[in-house]
Enzyme design. Structure first.
Site, PDB file in Angstrom:
ATOM      1  N   THR A  73       0.813  -1.216   0.000  1.00  0.00           N
ATOM      2  CA  THR A  73       0.000   0.000   0.000  1.00  0.00           C
ATOM      3  C   THR A  73       0.847   1.267   0.000  1.00  0.00           C
ATOM      4  O   THR A  73       1.990   1.251   0.471  1.00  0.00           O
ATOM      5  CB  THR A  73      -0.908  -0.016   1.254  1.00  0.00           C
ATOM      6  OG1 THR A  73      -1.545   1.240   1.393  1.00  0.00           O
ATOM      7  CG2 THR A  73      -0.109  -0.264   2.534  1.00  0.00           C
ATOM      8  N   ASP A  74       0.236   2.358  -0.451  1.00  0.00           N
ATOM      9  CA  ASP A  74       0.924   3.662  -0.380  1.00  0.00           C
ATOM     10  C   ASP A  74       0.986   4.187   1.059  1.00  0.00           C
ATOM     11  O   ASP A  74       1.720   5.133   1.346  1.00  0.00           O
ATOM     12  CB  ASP A  74       0.238   4.691  -1.294  1.00  0.00           C
ATOM     13  CG  ASP A  74      -1.224   4.965  -0.963  1.00  0.00           C
ATOM     14  OD1 ASP A  74      -1.768   4.322  -0.033  1.00  0.00           O
ATOM     15  OD2 ASP A  74      -1.828   5.826  -1.630  1.00  0.00           O
ATOM     16  N   GLU A  75       0.186   3.588   1.962  1.00  0.00           N
ATOM     17  CA  GLU A  75       0.137   4.117   3.340  1.00  0.00           C
ATOM     18  C   GLU A  75       1.468   3.948   4.063  1.00  0.00           C
ATOM     19  O   GLU A  75       1.694   4.590   5.091  1.00  0.00           O
ATOM     20  CB  GLU A  75      -0.983   3.435   4.134  1.00  0.00           C
ATOM     21  CG  GLU A  75      -2.341   3.667   3.507  1.00  0.00           C
ATOM     22  CD  GLU A  75      -3.492   3.569   4.489  1.00  0.00           C
ATOM     23  OE1 GLU A  75      -3.262   3.491   5.708  1.00  0.00           O
ATOM     24  OE2 GLU A  75      -4.637   3.569   4.006  1.00  0.00           O
ATOM     25  N   LYS A 108       2.142  -3.284   7.394  1.00  0.00           N
ATOM     26  CA  LYS A 108       2.436  -3.465   5.963  1.00  0.00           C
ATOM     27  C   LYS A 108       3.884  -3.052   5.671  1.00  0.00           C
ATOM     28  O   LYS A 108       4.577  -3.693   4.872  1.00  0.00           O
ATOM     29  CB  LYS A 108       1.468  -2.647   5.100  1.00  0.00           C
ATOM     30  CG  LYS A 108       0.030  -3.127   5.092  1.00  0.00           C
ATOM     31  CD  LYS A 108      -0.177  -4.517   4.503  1.00  0.00           C
ATOM     32  CE  LYS A 108       0.043  -4.573   3.015  1.00  0.00           C
ATOM     33  NZ  LYS A 108      -0.312  -5.910   2.463  1.00  0.00           N
ATOM     34  N   TYR A 130      -1.993  -0.483  11.016  1.00  0.00           N
ATOM     35  CA  TYR A 130      -2.115  -1.158   9.705  1.00  0.00           C
ATOM     36  C   TYR A 130      -0.908  -0.850   8.830  1.00  0.00           C
ATOM     37  O   TYR A 130      -0.236  -1.761   8.328  1.00  0.00           O
ATOM     38  CB  TYR A 130      -3.411  -0.724   9.001  1.00  0.00           C
ATOM     39  CG  TYR A 130      -3.407  -1.033   7.517  1.00  0.00           C
ATOM     40  CD1 TYR A 130      -3.437  -2.351   7.054  1.00  0.00           C
ATOM     41  CD2 TYR A 130      -3.346   0.002   6.561  1.00  0.00           C
ATOM     42  CE1 TYR A 130      -3.400  -2.633   5.687  1.00  0.00           C
ATOM     43  CE2 TYR A 130      -3.320  -0.280   5.204  1.00  0.00           C
ATOM     44  CZ  TYR A 130      -3.346  -1.598   4.776  1.00  0.00           C
ATOM     45  OH  TYR A 130      -3.295  -1.876   3.421  1.00  0.00           O
TER      46      TYR A 130
HETATM   47  P1  NAD Z   1      -9.604  -7.403   2.150  1.00  0.00           P
HETATM   48  O1  NAD Z   1      -9.603  -7.093   3.605  1.00  0.00           O
HETATM   49  O2  NAD Z   1     -10.819  -7.128   1.346  1.00  0.00           O
HETATM   50  O3  NAD Z   1      -9.228  -8.943   1.903  1.00  0.00           O
HETATM   51  C1  NAD Z   1      -8.230  -9.593   2.605  1.00  0.00           C
HETATM   52  C2  NAD Z   1      -8.365 -11.095   2.357  1.00  0.00           C
HETATM   53  O4  NAD Z   1      -7.302 -11.756   3.068  1.00  0.00           O
HETATM   54  C3  NAD Z   1      -9.673 -11.684   2.869  1.00  0.00           C
HETATM   55  O5  NAD Z   1     -10.224 -12.570   1.917  1.00  0.00           O
HETATM   56  C4  NAD Z   1      -9.257 -12.440   4.140  1.00  0.00           C
HETATM   57  O6  NAD Z   1     -10.090 -13.551   4.431  1.00  0.00           O
HETATM   58  C5  NAD Z   1      -7.838 -12.857   3.774  1.00  0.00           C
HETATM   59  N1  NAD Z   1      -7.024 -13.092   4.970  1.00  0.00           N
HETATM   60  C6  NAD Z   1      -6.881 -12.286   6.047  1.00  0.00           C
HETATM   61  N2  NAD Z   1      -6.047 -12.846   6.950  1.00  0.00           N
HETATM   62  C7  NAD Z   1      -5.628 -14.019   6.416  1.00  0.00           C
HETATM   63  C8  NAD Z   1      -4.749 -15.042   6.853  1.00  0.00           C
HETATM   64  N3  NAD Z   1      -4.133 -14.968   8.035  1.00  0.00           N
HETATM   65  N4  NAD Z   1      -4.547 -16.105   6.045  1.00  0.00           N
HETATM   66  C9  NAD Z   1      -5.169 -16.195   4.828  1.00  0.00           C
HETATM   67  N5  NAD Z   1      -6.019 -15.264   4.382  1.00  0.00           N
HETATM   68  C10 NAD Z   1      -6.245 -14.187   5.161  1.00  0.00           C
HETATM   69  O7  NAD Z   1      -8.337  -6.623   1.568  1.00  0.00           O
HETATM   70  P2  NAD Z   1      -8.165  -5.899   0.159  1.00  0.00           P
HETATM   71  O8  NAD Z   1      -8.703  -4.520   0.260  1.00  0.00           O
HETATM   72  O9  NAD Z   1      -8.621  -6.796  -0.907  1.00  0.00           O
HETATM   73  O10 NAD Z   1      -6.571  -5.766   0.126  1.00  0.00           O
HETATM   74  C11 NAD Z   1      -5.770  -6.836  -0.393  1.00  0.00           C
HETATM   75  C12 NAD Z   1      -4.311  -6.437  -0.275  1.00  0.00           C
HETATM   76  O11 NAD Z   1      -4.077  -5.225  -0.989  1.00  0.00           O
HETATM   77  C13 NAD Z   1      -3.859  -6.167   1.171  1.00  0.00           C
HETATM   78  O12 NAD Z   1      -2.575  -6.685   1.317  1.00  0.00           O
HETATM   79  C14 NAD Z   1      -3.858  -4.648   1.276  1.00  0.00           C
HETATM   80  O13 NAD Z   1      -2.900  -4.216   2.211  1.00  0.00           O
HETATM   81  C15 NAD Z   1      -3.483  -4.253  -0.136  1.00  0.00           C
HETATM   82  N6  NAD Z   1      -3.975  -2.941  -0.603  1.00  0.00           N
HETATM   83  C16 NAD Z   1      -5.299  -2.628  -0.486  1.00  0.00           C
HETATM   84  C17 NAD Z   1      -5.752  -1.407  -1.003  1.00  0.00           C
HETATM   85  C18 NAD Z   1      -7.198  -1.021  -0.933  1.00  0.00           C
HETATM   86  O14 NAD Z   1      -7.538   0.125  -1.274  1.00  0.00           O
HETATM   87  N7  NAD Z   1      -8.114  -1.896  -0.534  1.00  0.00           N
HETATM   88  C19 NAD Z   1      -4.844  -0.518  -1.611  1.00  0.00           C
HETATM   89  C20 NAD Z   1      -3.496  -0.895  -1.681  1.00  0.00           C
HETATM   90  C21 NAD Z   1      -3.066  -2.108  -1.196  1.00  0.00           C
HETATM   91  O1  DAU Z   2      -4.230   3.936   0.445  1.00  0.00           O
HETATM   92  C1  DAU Z   2      -4.429   2.566   0.348  1.00  0.00           C
HETATM   93  C2  DAU Z   2      -5.284   2.101   1.503  1.00  0.00           C
HETATM   94  O2  DAU Z   2      -6.613   2.534   1.232  1.00  0.00           O
HETATM   95  C3  DAU Z   2      -5.246   0.590   1.692  1.00  0.00           C
HETATM   96  O3  DAU Z   2      -3.942   0.206   2.039  1.00  0.00           O
HETATM   97  C4  DAU Z   2      -6.224   0.162   2.802  1.00  0.00           C
HETATM   98  O4  DAU Z   2      -6.243  -1.241   2.906  1.00  0.00           O
HETATM   99  C5  DAU Z   2      -7.599   0.666   2.422  1.00  0.00           C
HETATM  100  O5  DAU Z   2      -8.521   0.340   3.442  1.00  0.00           O
HETATM  101  C6  DAU Z   2      -7.581   2.174   2.197  1.00  0.00           C
HETATM  102  O6  DAU Z   2      -7.319   2.873   3.437  1.00  0.00           O
HETATM  103  P1  DAU Z   2      -8.096   4.211   3.846  1.00  0.00           P
HETATM  104  O7  DAU Z   2      -8.046   4.360   5.308  1.00  0.00           O
HETATM  105  O8  DAU Z   2      -7.649   5.358   3.010  1.00  0.00           O
HETATM  106  O9  DAU Z   2      -9.583   3.801   3.340  1.00  0.00           O
HETATM  107  P2  DAU Z   2     -11.038   4.006   4.004  1.00  0.00           P
HETATM  108  O10 DAU Z   2     -12.031   3.642   2.959  1.00  0.00           O
HETATM  109  O11 DAU Z   2     -11.145   3.375   5.334  1.00  0.00           O
HETATM  110  O12 DAU Z   2     -11.093   5.591   4.195  1.00  0.00           O
HETATM  111  C7  DAU Z   2     -10.927   6.476   3.097  1.00  0.00           C
HETATM  112  C8  DAU Z   2     -10.969   7.886   3.650  1.00  0.00           C
HETATM  113  O13 DAU Z   2     -12.307   8.162   4.099  1.00  0.00           O
HETATM  114  C9  DAU Z   2     -10.084   8.095   4.858  1.00  0.00           C
HETATM  115  O14 DAU Z   2      -9.548   9.420   4.812  1.00  0.00           O
HETATM  116  C10 DAU Z   2     -11.034   7.965   6.051  1.00  0.00           C
HETATM  117  C11 DAU Z   2     -12.332   8.491   5.497  1.00  0.00           C
HETATM  118  N1  DAU Z   2     -13.552   7.889   6.057  1.00  0.00           N
HETATM  119  C12 DAU Z   2     -13.649   6.524   6.078  1.00  0.00           C
HETATM  120  C13 DAU Z   2     -14.776   5.925   6.588  1.00  0.00           C
HETATM  121  C14 DAU Z   2     -14.878   4.420   6.654  1.00  0.00           C
HETATM  122  C15 DAU Z   2     -14.610   8.704   6.482  1.00  0.00           C
HETATM  123  O15 DAU Z   2     -14.520   9.950   6.421  1.00  0.00           O
HETATM  124  N2  DAU Z   2     -15.727   8.096   6.964  1.00  0.00           N
HETATM  125  C16 DAU Z   2     -15.843   6.740   7.055  1.00  0.00           C
HETATM  126  O16 DAU Z   2     -16.906   6.252   7.552  1.00  0.00           O
END
Ligand code: NAD
Ligand code: DAU
Length: 362
Positions: free
Chosen positions: A132-134, A162, A158
């Site tokens: 992630t970019d975080e 990562k 988180y």
């Molecule tokens: P998600 O939470 O939707 O899915 C995570 C999956 O991993 C689930 O299916 C869960 O059951 C599985 N899992 C969790 N713990 C596990 C374990 N111990 N063993 C096996 N499986 C396990 O997550 P996502 O949003 O699809 O993100 C996927 C990946 O991409 C993550 O590594 C996250 O850090 C990264 N990422 C997410 C975003 C985003 O915006 N969602 C952006 C950048 C990077």
């Molecule tokens: O940047 C990549 C990341 O993006 C991934 O690594 C994470 O897995 C993914 O969950 C996401 O993280 P964020 O914290 O940015 O996503 P989230 O959707 O939780 O929140 C997006 C923005 O919106 C953040 O600034 C918090 C805000 N927010 C979120 C929720 C859930 C609100 O204002 N209200 C809300 O109820």
């Protein structure tokens, strides 16, 4: 075949579906099915023998070793993680366990497996770590976007977990020569996004007549990328990325949270107007900010474009329209997630099984 971890989650399931839509190379999908894992996302693969689902925890290193020697994958694409920042604030332990220890046990299994491959297979093998970019922390309004050279400065449990996993992956390349690739991507949105995250939560709450919670002043900025574009970027990095390198992936779509929520409300007003005739914007409620809330993320995605020729296909306007339409067409998916009904599949399928949990297709 390739081995995917976390392939029942949001990005992982989109990736598996796209992978099998575009090639016949089978996928072993290893997922623990936490609250975020949902096999309904993969329902269209139910009779597809190219998809082998394995219910397992990546922290179980014996199981990971066994899967690698059984299926002999040419690559591992590692998505499995605890992914929600707010959950990491309430309970960081699971993030340390899965994101750090789990990545470690997968790396160890991969190292053992890779070491005994024949030279040609060794050269072809890839361990792609999805991050992630975080990990880069937060930007000021005038700072340049995060590049691959930006120093790590994670601010939440988180992102710290990562970051730790990224460092472990890096070390396995430098120390053992494991052919790793790391991608650091910005915020994704699209189908099968769990409705605890901003965009799907806002859509679900709006339609249910609930409040639309904005943390703090809503001026935090995220760089949004349509999930399908993330999947094509990962596929491209897997094909052509240079082992040991990291690639930033982003959509060049910086938006303040409040603007995203306004956009969604306006689109819903047009597509599915509220019965009372009042705009969905009236449901917006300001709530207490997230502790340690990062103010701005932005990705400099020039390296992946320059070196691998990848660019996002979707603009924010096209991606958000597809996404909203998907949620309107798939209300049942949202209801199953919110009621927990999708978890019952797990009970039904696994409670009565006392042997292996590998299932050909699902
Ligand atoms: P998600 O939470 O939707 O899915 C995570 C999956 O991993 C689930 O299916 C869960 O059951 C599985 N899992 C969790 N713990 C596990 C374990 N111990 N063993 C096996 N499986 C396990 O997550 P996502 O949003 O699809 O993100 C996927 C990946 O991409 C993550 O590594 C996250 O850090 C990264 N990422 C997410 C975003 C985003 O915006 N969602 C952006 C950048 C990077
Ligand atoms: O940047 C990549 C990341 O993006 C991934 O690594 C994470 O897995 C993914 O969950 C996401 O993280 P964020 O914290 O940015 O996503 P989230 O959707 O939780 O929140 C997006 C923005 O919106 C953040 O600034 C918090 C805000 N927010 C979120 C929720 C859930 C609100 O204002 N209200 C809300 O109820």
């Amino acid at each position: 075949m390739i081995l995917v971890t976390g392939g029942a989650g949001f990005i992982g399931s989109n990736f598996v579906l796209e992978w099998l839509a575009q090639s016949d190379e089978p996928v072993v999908n290893v997922d623990k099915l936490t609250y975020a894992g949902n096999l309904n996302n993969l329902a269209s693969l139910r009779d597809d023998t190219r998809h082998v689902f394995v219910h397992a925890d990546i922290c179980d290193s014996d199981k990971m070793q066994e899967l690698l020697s059984t299926y002999k994958p040419t690559a591992i694409v590692h998505f499995a993680a605890e992914s929600h920042v707010d959950r990491s604030i309430h309970g960081p332990a699971e993030f340390v366990r899965t994101n750090i220890n789990g990545t470690f046990s997968l790396l160890e299994a991969a190292r053992t497996y890779w070491a005994q491959l024949a030279t040609a297979d060794k050269e072809k093998f890839r361990f792609l770590h999805v991050s992630t970019d975080e990990v880069y922390g937060t930007l000021g309004p005038d700072d340049a976007p995060f590049s691959e050279a930006t120093a790590y400065a994670p601010n939440s449990p988180y992102s710290a977990s990562k970051a730790a996993s990224d460092h472990l992956v890096r070390s396995y390349h430098h120390t053992y020569g494991l052919p790793t690739l790391t991608t650091n991507c910005s915020n994704n949105y699209g189908p099968y996004h769990f409705p605890e995250k901003l965009i799907p939560l806002i859509i679900a709450n709006a339609l249910a007549g609930k409040s639309l919670p904005i943390y703090g002043d809503g001026q935090q900025i995220r760089d949004w990328l349509y999930v399908g574009d993330h999947c094509t970027a990962i596929r491209r990095v897997l094909q052509a990325g240079k082992p040991g390198e990291t690639y930033n992936i982003g959509g060049w779509n910086e938006k303040a949270n409040l603007d995203v929520v306004h956009t969604l409300c306006d689109m819903l007003d047009a597509l599915k107007p509220n019965a009372t005739g009042v705009s969905y914007r009236n449901q917006i409620t300001y709530v207490a900010d997230r502790p340690g809330h990062d103010r701005r993320y932005a990705i400099d995605a020039r390296k992946i474009e320059r070196e691998l020729g990848w660019k996002p296909a979707e603009t924010f306007d096209s991606g958000i329209m597809k996404t909203l339409q998907w949620y309107l067409d798939n209300q049942e998916w949202v209801e199953d997630v919110q009621s927990g009904a999708y978890l019952k599949w797990l009970e039904k399928n696994y409670k009565q099984r006392d042997t292996a949990t590998d299932t050909q297709a699902i």
